[in-house]
Design an enzyme around this catalytic site. Structure first.
Site, PDB file in Angstrom:
ATOM      1  N   GLU A  10     -43.340  15.049  25.778  1.00  0.00           N
ATOM      2  CA  GLU A  10     -42.933  16.423  26.070  1.00  0.00           C
ATOM      3  C   GLU A  10     -44.051  17.215  26.748  1.00  0.00           C
ATOM      4  O   GLU A  10     -43.794  18.144  27.522  1.00  0.00           O
ATOM      5  CB  GLU A  10     -42.490  17.132  24.788  1.00  0.00           C
ATOM      6  CG  GLU A  10     -41.304  16.480  24.085  1.00  0.00           C
ATOM      7  CD  GLU A  10     -40.092  16.329  24.978  1.00  0.00           C
ATOM      8  OE1 GLU A  10     -39.917  17.141  25.928  1.00  0.00           O
ATOM      9  OE2 GLU A  10     -39.295  15.383  24.751  1.00  0.00           O
ATOM     10  N   GLU A  39     -38.692  13.481  34.527  1.00  0.00           N
ATOM     11  CA  GLU A  39     -38.909  12.427  33.543  1.00  0.00           C
ATOM     12  C   GLU A  39     -40.025  11.484  33.967  1.00  0.00           C
ATOM     13  O   GLU A  39     -40.665  10.849  33.123  1.00  0.00           O
ATOM     14  CB  GLU A  39     -37.617  11.642  33.301  1.00  0.00           C
ATOM     15  CG  GLU A  39     -36.532  12.411  32.563  1.00  0.00           C
ATOM     16  CD  GLU A  39     -36.959  12.897  31.188  1.00  0.00           C
ATOM     17  OE1 GLU A  39     -37.942  12.382  30.622  1.00  0.00           O
ATOM     18  OE2 GLU A  39     -36.301  13.818  30.666  1.00  0.00           O
TER      19      GLU A  39
END
Length: 359
Positions: A10, A39
């Site tokens: 994250e 991502e």
């Protein structure tokens, strides 16, 4: 460790957003690019950086202070464990080699849902069947099966392939980064800023000013190419699974010397295969030890293999003949095993010394 890698993952997203150019903030362009590119930044941090040997080497002593269970785990073993290859039920805990299988089964189910090919009530059964097909495992409940991700009940249908695309982008970006500076050296020096600055300048600052294909082409010199992902995985895991340590090299040399010594001591007996002297008994026992050690250590050495293939029949004959014709004195057994214990102790102490040096 799963929580730590989730945080690192994250953080990759957060760093991307934080490094978007200031003039783009609060505008429609002031956020990261496609989900595949986003991502790529999280997977880059989680795997390429976070699971990197050079990243953990300077941090491991400190990590042991926070996590008592690490005190009994040497660094090299820790590194192998965080990169172990083992099929699992949970996507976010999957190793890099089996991770894409988790994406494939979700993508296939999503297509079935969109095409109206499946009844909603059948989803748990279909999920479990695909997990069995791809991973060889069977979920015990929906928590470790169909309901483990938040994506579908958040309405994020079609998102999962972004992770697979992100892995490919990340490896291609990493390949370009290594051309500009020594990434491992930066990590060993705990200079993570050098890495994030590079990403900020090459990718993050543009927000949505440039689309993903343009950014990838400018940063890497070519369009998305999965070969870099494949090369990254092959290089990383071949080093982990096939690395021969200094201790293994010492053991190999000792085995080879023992074999040469055995042949020298038993040349007369190998030629005659009629009677055995006392020295032949001891040297043949050493021969047995050498071959057993090679088999147990699973070291793939051409020289050892060639020797084993060429002399296997002779060795079997030697051992059988010794056992049938010689009354081995117990004292000689004690001497042999004492020697073995000493050799084993030396190997273990050498290994501990090497691990301490690595730490």
């Amino acid at each position: 460790m799963s929580t730590i890698f989730s945080i690192i993952h994250e953080s990759g997203h957060g760093i991307y957003e934080q490094q978007t150019a200031d003039e783009l903030i609060d505008t429609l362009l002031g956020k990261g690019g496609s989900m595949g590119l986003h991502e790529s930044q999280s997977r880059f941090m989680e795997n390429i950086i976070g699971a990197n040997r050079a990243f953990w080497k300077p941090l491991y002593t400190k990590a042991r202070e926070f996590y008592p269970f690490l005190k009994d785990i040497e660094f090299e073993e820790f590194y192998k464990q965080i990169n172990r290859i083992e099929p699992g039920l949970i996507r976010v805990e999957a190793d890099e080699l089996t991770y894409s299988l988790h994406i494939m089964l979700r993508y296939e189910i999503e297509k079935m849902l969109i095409n109206g090919e499946v009844n909603m009530d059948d989803l748990p059964k279909i999920w479990n069947e695909k997990v069995k097909e791809y991973l060889g495992l069977e979920p015990k409940n929906d928590s470790e099966g169909l309901m483990q991700d938040i994506h579908w009940y958040c309405g994020l249908i079609g998102y999962f392939p972004s992770y697979a695309i992100g892995n490919a982008y990340a490896s291609q970006i990493y390949n370009s980064m290594k051309k500009d500076f020594d990434v491992d050296k930066a990590l060993e020096n705990q200079d993570l800023k050098k890495i994030t600055d590079w990403l900020g300048e090459k990718i993050h600052k543009y927000g949505l000013l440039k689309d993903t294909p343009t950014i990838i082409k400018e940063v890497t010199g070519e369009e998305l190419n999965p070969k870099y992902y494949i090369e990254y995985l092959k290089e990383k895991y071949s080093k982990i699974t096939q690395k021969i340590t200094k201790v293994q090299n010492i053991l190999i040399i000792a085995i080879i010397i023992s074999i040469i010594g055995v042949i020298a001591l038993n040349v007369k007996d190998i030629l005659k295969l009629l009677f055995w002297t006392e020295s032949a008994v001891l040297s043949s026992a050493v021969m047995q030890l050498a071959i057993t050690t090679v088999i147990k250590s699973k070291v793939n050495i051409d020289g050892i293999k060639i020797f084993n293939d060429a002399f296997s029949n002779i060795v079997v004959t030697i051992i059988k003949d010794i056992l049938s014709k010689i009354n081995i004195i117990a004292v000689k057994f004690i001497i042999v095993y004492f020697i073995l214990v000493v050799i084993y102790a030396i190997i273990i102490l050498s290994q501990k010394k090497e691990e301490n040096q690595n730490n």
